[in-house]
Design a protein around this motif. Sequence first.
Motif, PDB file in Angstrom:
ATOM      1  N   VAL A 146     -61.219  50.914 -13.057  1.00 36.29           N
ATOM      2  CA  VAL A 146     -60.772  49.958 -12.052  1.00 36.29           C
ATOM      3  C   VAL A 146     -59.354  50.315 -11.626  1.00 36.29           C
ATOM      4  O   VAL A 146     -58.548  50.785 -12.438  1.00 36.29           O
ATOM      5  CB  VAL A 146     -60.902  48.499 -12.559  1.00 36.29           C
ATOM      6  N   LEU A 147     -59.078  50.153 -10.332  1.00 36.04           N
ATOM      7  CA  LEU A 147     -57.769  50.468  -9.759  1.00 36.04           C
ATOM      8  C   LEU A 147     -57.074  49.163  -9.386  1.00 36.04           C
ATOM      9  O   LEU A 147     -57.584  48.402  -8.559  1.00 36.04           O
ATOM     10  CB  LEU A 147     -57.941  51.346  -8.509  1.00 36.04           C
ATOM     11  N   LEU A 148     -55.929  48.893 -10.000  1.00 39.39           N
ATOM     12  CA  LEU A 148     -55.232  47.623  -9.811  1.00 39.39           C
ATOM     13  C   LEU A 148     -53.720  47.806  -9.798  1.00 39.39           C
ATOM     14  O   LEU A 148     -53.212  48.875 -10.141  1.00 39.39           O
ATOM     15  CB  LEU A 148     -55.575  46.658 -10.961  1.00 39.39           C
ATOM     16  N   TYR A 149     -53.022  46.736  -9.438  1.00 38.59           N
ATOM     17  CA  TYR A 149     -51.577  46.678  -9.636  1.00 38.59           C
ATOM     18  C   TYR A 149     -51.311  46.262 -11.081  1.00 38.59           C
ATOM     19  O   TYR A 149     -52.155  45.629 -11.727  1.00 38.59           O
ATOM     20  CB  TYR A 149     -50.933  45.674  -8.684  1.00 38.59           C
ATOM     21  N   ASP A 150     -50.125  46.566 -11.581  1.00 37.70           N
ATOM     22  CA  ASP A 150     -49.759  46.240 -12.965  1.00 37.70           C
ATOM     23  C   ASP A 150     -49.916  44.753 -13.267  1.00 37.70           C
ATOM     24  O   ASP A 150     -50.343  44.379 -14.354  1.00 37.70           O
ATOM     25  CB  ASP A 150     -48.316  46.681 -13.247  1.00 37.70           C
ATOM     26  N   THR A 151     -49.569  43.899 -12.314  1.00 37.52           N
ATOM     27  CA  THR A 151     -49.624  42.456 -12.532  1.00 37.52           C
ATOM     28  C   THR A 151     -51.055  41.926 -12.611  1.00 37.52           C
ATOM     29  O   THR A 151     -51.254  40.761 -12.977  1.00 37.52           O
ATOM     30  CB  THR A 151     -48.881  41.711 -11.409  1.00 37.52           C
ATOM     31  N   GLU A 152     -52.039  42.740 -12.286  1.00 41.07           N
ATOM     32  CA  GLU A 152     -53.436  42.320 -12.305  1.00 41.07           C
ATOM     33  C   GLU A 152     -54.134  42.663 -13.621  1.00 41.07           C
ATOM     34  O   GLU A 152     -55.325  42.436 -13.771  1.00 41.07           O
ATOM     35  CB  GLU A 152     -54.175  42.925 -11.105  1.00 41.07           C
ATOM     36  N   VAL A 153     -53.385  43.203 -14.571  1.00 43.16           N
ATOM     37  CA  VAL A 153     -53.900  43.434 -15.925  1.00 43.16           C
ATOM     38  C   VAL A 153     -53.469  42.221 -16.738  1.00 43.16           C
ATOM     39  O   VAL A 153     -52.278  41.970 -16.913  1.00 43.16           O
ATOM     40  CB  VAL A 153     -53.347  44.739 -16.528  1.00 43.16           C
ATOM     41  N   VAL A 154     -54.469  41.438 -17.189  1.00 40.65           N
ATOM     42  CA  VAL A 154     -54.198  40.144 -17.818  1.00 40.65           C
ATOM     43  C   VAL A 154     -54.733  40.114 -19.248  1.00 40.65           C
ATOM     44  O   VAL A 154     -55.482  40.997 -19.654  1.00 40.65           O
ATOM     45  CB  VAL A 154     -54.812  38.993 -16.981  1.00 40.65           C
ATOM     46  N   GLY A 155     -54.390  39.061 -19.966  1.00 37.17           N
ATOM     47  CA  GLY A 155     -54.804  38.939 -21.361  1.00 37.17           C
ATOM     48  C   GLY A 155     -56.287  38.709 -21.557  1.00 37.17           C
ATOM     49  O   GLY A 155     -56.916  39.361 -22.391  1.00 37.17           O
ATOM     50  N   HIS A 156     -56.876  37.770 -20.800  1.00 35.79           N
ATOM     51  CA  HIS A 156     -58.282  37.439 -21.018  1.00 35.79           C
ATOM     52  C   HIS A 156     -58.900  36.889 -19.734  1.00 35.79           C
ATOM     53  O   HIS A 156     -58.286  36.091 -19.037  1.00 35.79           O
ATOM     54  CB  HIS A 156     -58.420  36.392 -22.131  1.00 35.79           C
ATOM     55  N   LEU A 157     -60.133  37.329 -19.458  1.00 38.10           N
ATOM     56  CA  LEU A 157     -60.914  36.831 -18.332  1.00 38.10           C
ATOM     57  C   LEU A 157     -62.244  36.306 -18.850  1.00 38.10           C
ATOM     58  O   LEU A 157     -62.781  36.833 -19.826  1.00 38.10           O
ATOM     59  CB  LEU A 157     -61.204  37.956 -17.327  1.00 38.10           C
ATOM     60  N   PRO A 158     -62.794  35.297 -18.199  1.00 37.63           N
ATOM     61  CA  PRO A 158     -64.145  34.871 -18.582  1.00 37.63           C
ATOM     62  C   PRO A 158     -65.139  35.971 -18.232  1.00 37.63           C
ATOM     63  O   PRO A 158     -64.928  36.732 -17.290  1.00 37.63           O
ATOM     64  CB  PRO A 158     -64.378  33.619 -17.737  1.00 37.63           C
ATOM     65  N   ALA A 159     -66.194  36.068 -18.997  1.00 40.11           N
ATOM     66  CA  ALA A 159     -67.218  37.092 -18.744  1.00 40.11           C
ATOM     67  C   ALA A 159     -68.595  36.444 -18.837  1.00 40.11           C
ATOM     68  O   ALA A 159     -68.805  35.533 -19.629  1.00 40.11           O
ATOM     69  CB  ALA A 159     -67.097  38.228 -19.749  1.00 40.11           C
ATOM     70  N   GLU A 160     -69.506  36.938 -18.009  1.00 40.35           N
ATOM     71  CA  GLU A 160     -70.890  36.481 -18.033  1.00 40.35           C
ATOM     72  C   GLU A 160     -71.753  37.596 -18.599  1.00 40.35           C
ATOM     73  O   GLU A 160     -71.314  38.743 -18.735  1.00 40.35           O
ATOM     74  CB  GLU A 160     -71.329  36.090 -16.631  1.00 40.35           C
ATOM     75  N   ALA A 161     -73.001  37.278 -18.906  1.00 42.16           N
ATOM     76  CA  ALA A 161     -73.904  38.240 -19.550  1.00 42.16           C
ATOM     77  C   ALA A 161     -74.071  39.517 -18.747  1.00 42.16           C
ATOM     78  O   ALA A 161     -74.226  40.600 -19.310  1.00 42.16           O
ATOM     79  CB  ALA A 161     -75.259  37.593 -19.806  1.00 42.16           C
ATOM     80  N   HIS A 162     -74.020  39.435 -17.424  1.00 38.81           N
ATOM     81  CA  HIS A 162     -74.225  40.620 -16.589  1.00 38.81           C
ATOM     82  C   HIS A 162     -72.969  41.473 -16.422  1.00 38.81           C
ATOM     83  O   HIS A 162     -73.042  42.590 -15.921  1.00 38.81           O
ATOM     84  CB  HIS A 162     -74.756  40.218 -15.201  1.00 38.81           C
ATOM     85  N   ASP A 163     -71.815  40.967 -16.824  1.00 41.59           N
ATOM     86  CA  ASP A 163     -70.572  41.717 -16.671  1.00 41.59           C
ATOM     87  C   ASP A 163     -70.535  42.909 -17.617  1.00 41.59           C
ATOM     88  O   ASP A 163     -70.977  42.827 -18.759  1.00 41.59           O
ATOM     89  CB  ASP A 163     -69.368  40.811 -16.936  1.00 41.59           C
ATOM     90  N   ARG A 164     -69.998  44.019 -17.116  1.00 42.10           N
ATOM     91  CA  ARG A 164     -69.892  45.233 -17.903  1.00 42.10           C
ATOM     92  C   ARG A 164     -68.425  45.674 -17.946  1.00 42.10           C
ATOM     93  O   ARG A 164     -67.752  45.679 -16.933  1.00 42.10           O
ATOM     94  CB  ARG A 164     -70.729  46.344 -17.284  1.00 42.10           C
ATOM     95  N   PRO A 165     -67.938  46.061 -19.117  1.00 43.26           N
ATOM     96  CA  PRO A 165     -66.530  46.486 -19.199  1.00 43.26           C
ATOM     97  C   PRO A 165     -66.329  47.873 -18.596  1.00 43.26           C
ATOM     98  O   PRO A 165     -67.247  48.683 -18.527  1.00 43.26           O
ATOM     99  CB  PRO A 165     -66.267  46.510 -20.710  1.00 43.26           C
ATOM    100  N   VAL A 166     -65.102  48.100 -18.164  1.00 47.93           N
ATOM    101  CA  VAL A 166     -64.702  49.416 -17.665  1.00 47.93           C
ATOM    102  C   VAL A 166     -64.054  50.181 -18.806  1.00 47.93           C
ATOM    103  O   VAL A 166     -63.638  49.594 -19.807  1.00 47.93           O
ATOM    104  CB  VAL A 166     -63.742  49.293 -16.462  1.00 47.93           C
ATOM    105  N   GLN A 167     -63.969  51.497 -18.672  1.00 45.38           N
ATOM    106  CA  GLN A 167     -63.333  52.321 -19.707  1.00 45.38           C
ATOM    107  C   GLN A 167     -61.826  52.419 -19.551  1.00 45.38           C
ATOM    108  O   GLN A 167     -61.113  52.687 -20.504  1.00 45.38           O
ATOM    109  CB  GLN A 167     -63.925  53.739 -19.708  1.00 45.38           C
ATOM    110  N   ALA A 168     -61.353  52.207 -18.293  1.00 44.74           N
ATOM    111  CA  ALA A 168     -59.913  52.351 -18.058  1.00 44.74           C
ATOM    112  C   ALA A 168     -59.496  51.581 -16.818  1.00 44.74           C
ATOM    113  O   ALA A 168     -60.310  51.311 -15.942  1.00 44.74           O
ATOM    114  CB  ALA A 168     -59.542  53.829 -17.897  1.00 44.74           C
ATOM    115  N   VAL A 169     -58.224  51.248 -16.778  1.00 45.94           N
ATOM    116  CA  VAL A 169     -57.600  50.711 -15.574  1.00 45.94           C
ATOM    117  C   VAL A 169     -56.465  51.656 -15.214  1.00 45.94           C
ATOM    118  O   VAL A 169     -55.728  52.123 -16.099  1.00 45.94           O
ATOM    119  CB  VAL A 169     -57.085  49.262 -15.757  1.00 45.94           C
ATOM    120  N   VAL A 170     -56.352  51.961 -13.940  1.00 44.62           N
ATOM    121  CA  VAL A 170     -55.244  52.773 -13.448  1.00 44.62           C
ATOM    122  C   VAL A 170     -54.397  51.872 -12.563  1.00 44.62           C
ATOM    123  O   VAL A 170     -54.917  51.187 -11.676  1.00 44.62           O
ATOM    124  CB  VAL A 170     -55.733  53.993 -12.641  1.00 44.62           C
TER     125      VAL A 170
END
Length: 181
Positions: A146-170
């Motif tokens: 996922v490509l984001l700004y630094d301020t968009e990397v947060v501690g915790h987000l809600p997740a649903e069963a269909h959500d899949r994690p990414v390997q990295a954020v740039v």
Amino acid sequence: MTTDVAREAAGGLARHALDLPALAGARTVAAYVSVGNEPGTLPLLDALLTRGVRVLLPVLLPDNDLDWGAYAGEGSLARVQHGGKMALFEPSGERLGPDAVLGADVVLLPGLAVDGRGMRLGRGGGSYDRVLARLAGAGAHPALVVLLYDTEVVGHLPAEAHDRPVQAVVTPSGVRRFTDA
């Protein structure tokens, strides 16, 4: 954000992304053209193209699924208004079908945020959820970044069963890899 700050951020994002081992060996990358306040992706897309990487870009379908087309430089993009949604820049050439993403070595994802587990929050349209489900259903395992700004990397987000994690954020300042993803 001023134009100069946005340009600098896009350059930093491209530099850090290009250092990712997954992108260094990639032959095909599914990416996107940033819009609005998203971190700029054109410098990264052009750098990948210069490396000889086949870059696939999404084309939004009426049901919010994604078709794909090849990127051939900024001149190959068309601005497309999708009803009441924001205008997107899409490849103007041949459509390759929704399954074209299955051949990608890396999928670069847009988002609003990502948390410490690598869980990504999208815009809510479900387009990339469909892409990720398509990849999983076909047994394809590209690197998800996922490509984001630094301020968009947060501690915790809600997740649903269909959500899949990414390997990295740039972000413009660096890369963070997620070991649980």
